[in-house]
Write a protein that holds these residues in place. Structure first.
Motif, PDB file in Angstrom:
ATOM      1  N   ALA A 162      22.693 -34.526  10.786  1.00 34.91           N
ATOM      2  CA  ALA A 162      23.501 -33.562  11.528  1.00 34.91           C
ATOM      3  C   ALA A 162      24.985 -33.772  11.279  1.00 34.91           C
ATOM      4  CB  ALA A 162      23.205 -33.678  13.023  1.00 34.91           C
ATOM      5  N   TRP A 163      25.322 -35.001  10.826  1.00 33.50           N
ATOM      6  CA  TRP A 163      26.733 -35.320  10.639  1.00 33.50           C
ATOM      7  C   TRP A 163      27.020 -35.846   9.232  1.00 33.50           C
ATOM      8  CZ3 TRP A 163      30.954 -34.104  13.139  1.00 33.50           C
ATOM      9  CH2 TRP A 163      30.762 -33.444  14.352  1.00 33.50           C
ATOM     10  N   GLU A 164      26.535 -35.125   8.246  1.00 37.36           N
ATOM     11  CA  GLU A 164      26.784 -35.531   6.867  1.00 37.36           C
ATOM     12  C   GLU A 164      28.278 -35.555   6.556  1.00 37.36           C
ATOM     13  OE1 GLU A 164      24.420 -32.819   4.641  1.00 37.36           O
ATOM     14  OE2 GLU A 164      22.588 -33.996   4.872  1.00 37.36           O
ATOM     15  N   SER A 165      29.053 -34.776   7.318  1.00 36.87           N
ATOM     16  CA  SER A 165      30.495 -34.735   7.073  1.00 36.87           C
ATOM     17  C   SER A 165      31.162 -36.076   7.317  1.00 36.87           C
ATOM     18  CB  SER A 165      31.151 -33.689   7.974  1.00 36.87           C
ATOM     19  OG  SER A 165      30.987 -34.049   9.321  1.00 36.87           O
ATOM     20  N   THR A 166      30.517 -36.981   8.084  1.00 36.26           N
ATOM     21  CA  THR A 166      31.140 -38.274   8.351  1.00 36.26           C
ATOM     22  C   THR A 166      31.262 -39.120   7.097  1.00 36.26           C
ATOM     23  OG1 THR A 166      29.028 -39.304   8.913  1.00 36.26           O
ATOM     24  CG2 THR A 166      30.279 -38.327  10.723  1.00 36.26           C
ATOM     25  N   SER A 167      30.543 -38.746   6.027  1.00 30.88           N
ATOM     26  CA  SER A 167      30.659 -39.498   4.776  1.00 30.88           C
ATOM     27  C   SER A 167      32.046 -39.372   4.181  1.00 30.88           C
ATOM     28  CB  SER A 167      29.607 -39.024   3.768  1.00 30.88           C
ATOM     29  OG  SER A 167      29.844 -37.669   3.422  1.00 30.88           O
ATOM     30  N   GLN A 168      32.795 -38.339   4.616  1.00 27.67           N
ATOM     31  CA  GLN A 168      34.144 -38.142   4.103  1.00 27.67           C
ATOM     32  C   GLN A 168      35.205 -38.738   5.031  1.00 27.67           C
ATOM     33  OE1 GLN A 168      34.275 -36.859   1.058  1.00 27.67           O
ATOM     34  NE2 GLN A 168      32.043 -36.672   1.194  1.00 27.67           N
ATOM     35  N   MET A 169      34.775 -39.356   6.127  1.00 30.23           N
ATOM     36  CA  MET A 169      35.707 -39.902   7.096  1.00 30.23           C
ATOM     37  C   MET A 169      35.741 -41.418   6.998  1.00 30.23           C
ATOM     38  SD  MET A 169      34.466 -37.578  10.344  1.00 30.23           S
ATOM     39  CE  MET A 169      35.686 -38.258  11.454  1.00 30.23           C
ATOM     40  N   SER A 170      36.807 -42.014   7.504  1.00 26.87           N
ATOM     41  CA  SER A 170      36.856 -43.472   7.566  1.00 26.87           C
ATOM     42  C   SER A 170      35.837 -43.954   8.600  1.00 26.87           C
ATOM     43  CB  SER A 170      38.259 -43.940   7.964  1.00 26.87           C
ATOM     44  OG  SER A 170      38.517 -43.621   9.310  1.00 26.87           O
ATOM     45  N   ILE A 171      35.419 -45.220   8.466  1.00 23.21           N
ATOM     46  CA  ILE A 171      34.438 -45.775   9.394  1.00 23.21           C
ATOM     47  C   ILE A 171      34.927 -45.692  10.845  1.00 23.21           C
ATOM     48  CG2 ILE A 171      33.314 -47.913  10.144  1.00 23.21           C
ATOM     49  CD1 ILE A 171      31.894 -46.741   7.805  1.00 23.21           C
ATOM     50  N   ILE A 176      34.104 -43.312  16.206  1.00 22.36           N
ATOM     51  CA  ILE A 176      34.642 -42.774  17.459  1.00 22.36           C
ATOM     52  C   ILE A 176      34.079 -41.390  17.719  1.00 22.36           C
ATOM     53  CG2 ILE A 176      36.752 -41.963  18.592  1.00 22.36           C
ATOM     54  CD1 ILE A 176      38.228 -44.240  17.114  1.00 22.36           C
ATOM     55  N   LEU A 177      34.019 -40.575  16.669  1.00 19.57           N
ATOM     56  CA  LEU A 177      33.499 -39.227  16.798  1.00 19.57           C
ATOM     57  C   LEU A 177      32.030 -39.237  17.197  1.00 19.57           C
ATOM     58  CD1 LEU A 177      33.963 -36.212  16.533  1.00 19.57           C
ATOM     59  CD2 LEU A 177      33.501 -36.403  14.089  1.00 19.57           C
ATOM     60  N   LEU A 178      31.220 -40.067  16.530  1.00 19.50           N
ATOM     61  CA  LEU A 178      29.797 -40.127  16.838  1.00 19.50           C
ATOM     62  C   LEU A 178      29.555 -40.662  18.245  1.00 19.50           C
ATOM     63  CD1 LEU A 178      28.440 -41.412  13.422  1.00 19.50           C
ATOM     64  CD2 LEU A 178      28.066 -39.165  14.418  1.00 19.50           C
ATOM     65  N   GLU A 497      43.036 -45.887  14.012  1.00 14.58           N
ATOM     66  CA  GLU A 497      42.920 -45.423  15.387  1.00 14.58           C
ATOM     67  C   GLU A 497      44.242 -44.853  15.884  1.00 14.58           C
ATOM     68  OE1 GLU A 497      41.183 -48.075  18.170  1.00 14.58           O
ATOM     69  OE2 GLU A 497      39.331 -48.334  17.027  1.00 14.58           O
ATOM     70  N   ASP A 498      45.355 -45.464  15.505  1.00 12.30           N
ATOM     71  CA  ASP A 498      46.656 -44.959  15.922  1.00 12.30           C
ATOM     72  C   ASP A 498      46.914 -43.574  15.334  1.00 12.30           C
ATOM     73  OD1 ASP A 498      47.124 -47.246  17.337  1.00 12.30           O
ATOM     74  OD2 ASP A 498      48.374 -48.210  15.794  1.00 12.30           O
ATOM     75  N   ARG A 499      46.504 -43.379  14.077  1.00 12.02           N
ATOM     76  CA  ARG A 499      46.684 -42.056  13.461  1.00 12.02           C
ATOM     77  C   ARG A 499      45.844 -41.003  14.174  1.00 12.02           C
ATOM     78  NH1 ARG A 499      46.836 -45.046   8.579  1.00 12.02           N
ATOM     79  NH2 ARG A 499      44.595 -44.767   8.254  1.00 12.02           N
ATOM     80  N   LYS A 500      44.644 -41.398  14.588  1.00 16.86           N
ATOM     81  CA  LYS A 500      43.787 -40.447  15.278  1.00 16.86           C
ATOM     82  C   LYS A 500      44.363 -40.077  16.642  1.00 16.86           C
ATOM     83  CE  LYS A 500      38.941 -39.493  16.030  1.00 16.86           C
ATOM     84  NZ  LYS A 500      38.999 -38.387  15.081  1.00 16.86           N
ATOM     85  N   ARG A 501      44.910 -41.075  17.326  1.00 17.38           N
ATOM     86  CA  ARG A 501      45.510 -40.775  18.632  1.00 17.38           C
ATOM     87  C   ARG A 501      46.707 -39.846  18.483  1.00 17.38           C
ATOM     88  NH1 ARG A 501      45.336 -46.445  19.322  1.00 17.38           N
ATOM     89  NH2 ARG A 501      43.449 -47.127  20.424  1.00 17.38           N
TER      90      ARG A 501
END
Length: 505
Positions: A162-171, A176-178, A497-501
């Motif tokens: 359902a979240w194949e897009s997470t392969s393009q994201m940092s761990i 955090i998203l999951l 994490e700081d960039r995401k915030r």
């Protein structure tokens, strides 16, 4: 999209990966019917959803994602640290894994201190069970049915597909998203909204159509796991049916987001049809199941005296499924009340019939330690560890007793051995840090404290501990290089994490 809308959207997706997301029946309920135009495939023709995620994520990345996911869970949920309860759910879960297609794959099972009837599966085999679920089940087969269902979500890679897009994201970002998705219904709208930035909400909506097929497949595979593990496969539809009956009583209080994922009569019938392919098994509950339930009940009692009174009343009236478990509850209450002689007498009686039960060994050793007989406690625990080297509860009990006896080197030795079995339990690193400090190994102590903070999700404190460790004069070049490498990893995660915030509106 406001916080309420985003939280509602995430709450709907979470139902793809939760077996039961409703609170206890006394407060909420699930609908047990679907509109006529929504059918359920025949049990012999359930969907095979394929395995597209395997091409997009490596096993190592999935495991790294799972570890980061678990750190996010620890930040937002009350993960129980009780070693005996953790030991039990881990052993039960591992038994089921060993009879699934994931045999040989590491899984982690943990309890969350919350009265909800709830369980969830995260990436990398991290499976959470709410205490409300454990207390609501009536047999170990029912509890095993829920765990088997969640194991099936992992083996069938429902979350990852359902979240194949997470392969393009940092761990860190993906984790955090999951975590926000899986816990969206319980964490609340603010946490969910923060994780849904960057257009992710639209992608969540796109995946909702797959949820019912995921659940049917997890039911089918979970029933097979149950049967292979020696449990009664009809426990799954039986639990569905019992939940459905309870939910009908409270239908007027049904939360809106549960309407998208009811425990339906069709689903119950499909599960029963699958289970009927297996012969009936008269499966006896493991004693440890009843000991876990009585432990939670005892802990919930306001005072130990009230617990003793209630449990003695249960014995008198015959209101129990396991007499030994009720006697254990009384022993725990005596221990809690510091009535050590009474606790010892009750535990000695239990151990005559069940000499190898880990709960009795640990509790009896605690009595010895608190009565000033630490050497006896250590001998008892060491002998048990020789038989069960991977037991979290035994190793923690030994380390705590050894530290109290002024034997930090022995505590370190046992805990280092346990790390070969599981290397991400925060309490292990906390005790290792204490043992290192007691041996005047300050740099090592700060290093272990860093790992403790890391695994509970406190990156800032983890980084600070490594910075302190690197200032210690006793470090050699190799040790400094190792710590600097680890520090760089943690700082990279912190920057992410700081960039995401900063990107969150």
């Amino acid at each position: 999209m406001n916080n309420t809308q985003t939280g509602s959207l995430l709450s709907r997706l979470v139902l793809s990966f939760l077996l039961f997301a409703a609170p206890l029946p006394s407060a909420w309920s699930l609908d047990t019917e679907l509109p006529e135009n929504i059918g359920s495939p025949d049990v012999t023709d359930l969907p095979d959803l394929g395995n597209s995620a395997g091409a997009l994520i490596t096993p190592k990345r999935e495991r790294d994602l799972g570890k980061a996911f678990m750190r996010s869970v620890r930040r937002s949920e009350k993960v129980m640290e009780d070693p005996l309860l953790t030991d039990y759910v881990q052993s039960l879960g591992q038994k089921l894994v060993n009879n699934s297609s994931a045999k040989g794959t590491p899984f982690s099972f943990f309890l969350i201190d919350d009265p909800q009837i709830n369980a969830f599966a995260g990436p990398g085999g991290y499976i959470g069970i709410y205490t409300g679920l454990l207390l609501t089940t009536e047999t170990e087969s029912e509890l095993a049915a829920v765990l088997a269902h969640e194991i099936a979500h992992v083996t069938q890679q429902h979350l990852l597909r359902a979240w194949e897009s997470t392969s393009q994201m940092s761990i860190p970002s993906a984790a955090i998203l999951l975590a926000a998705i899986v816990l969206g219904a319980t964490v609340g709208g603010d946490a969910a909204a923060a994780a849904a930035v960057g257009g992710q909400a639209a992608l969540i909506q796109k995946q909702i159509n797959f949820t019912r097929a995921n659940e049917q497949e997890a039911d089918r595979v979970g029933i097979d796991i149950l049967a292979e593990s020696g449990y009664e496969p009809r426990a799954m539809p039986s639990f569905f049916s019992r939940m459905g009956k309870a939910n009908r009583v409270y239908a007027s209080k049904l939360p809106e987001f549960l309407m998208t994922h009811p425990v339906t009569t069709n689903r119950t019938a499909d599960a029963l049809g699958r289970a009927e392919q297996y012969s009936y098994k008269q499966t006896a509950d493991d004693l440890r199941y009843h000991l876990a339930r009585i432990t939670l009940q005892q802990q919930a009692m306001p005072t130990p005296q009230e617990a003793i009174q209630e449990f003695e009343s249960m014995l008198k009236d015959g209101r129990y499924r396991s007499e030994a478990a009720v006697h254990y509850g009384i022993a725990l209450a005596h221990l809690r009340a510091k009535q050590f002689d009474d606790a010892a007498a009750a535990l000695d009686e239990l151990m005559r019939s069940h000499p190898n039960t880990i709960e009795f060994i640990v509790s009896r050793s605690e009595v010895d330690a608190r009565r000033g007989k630490g050497a006896d406690a250590l001998r008892r625990l060491s002998a048990a560890i020789d038989k069960h080297p991977g037991s979290y509860a035994l190793n923690i009990a030994y380390a705590e007793t050894a530290l109290a006896q002024g034997q930090p080197a022995n505590a370190s030795q046992k805990l280092q051995g346990f790390l070969d079995f599981r290397d991400e339990e925060p309490r292990v690193y906390q005790l290792l840090a204490r043992a290192a400090g007691d041996q005047d190994k300050q740099a090592l102590g700060h290093q272990y404290l860093s790992e403790y903070y890391y695994w509970i999700g406190d990156l800032e404190s983890a980084i600070l501990q490594l910075e302190i460790a690197l200032k210690r004069p006793e470090l050699n070049f190799y040790e400094s290089s190792k710590l600097e490498s680890r520090l760089a990893e943690l700082r990279a995660e912190q920057d992410e994490e700081d960039r995401k915030r900063s990107a969150t509106p």
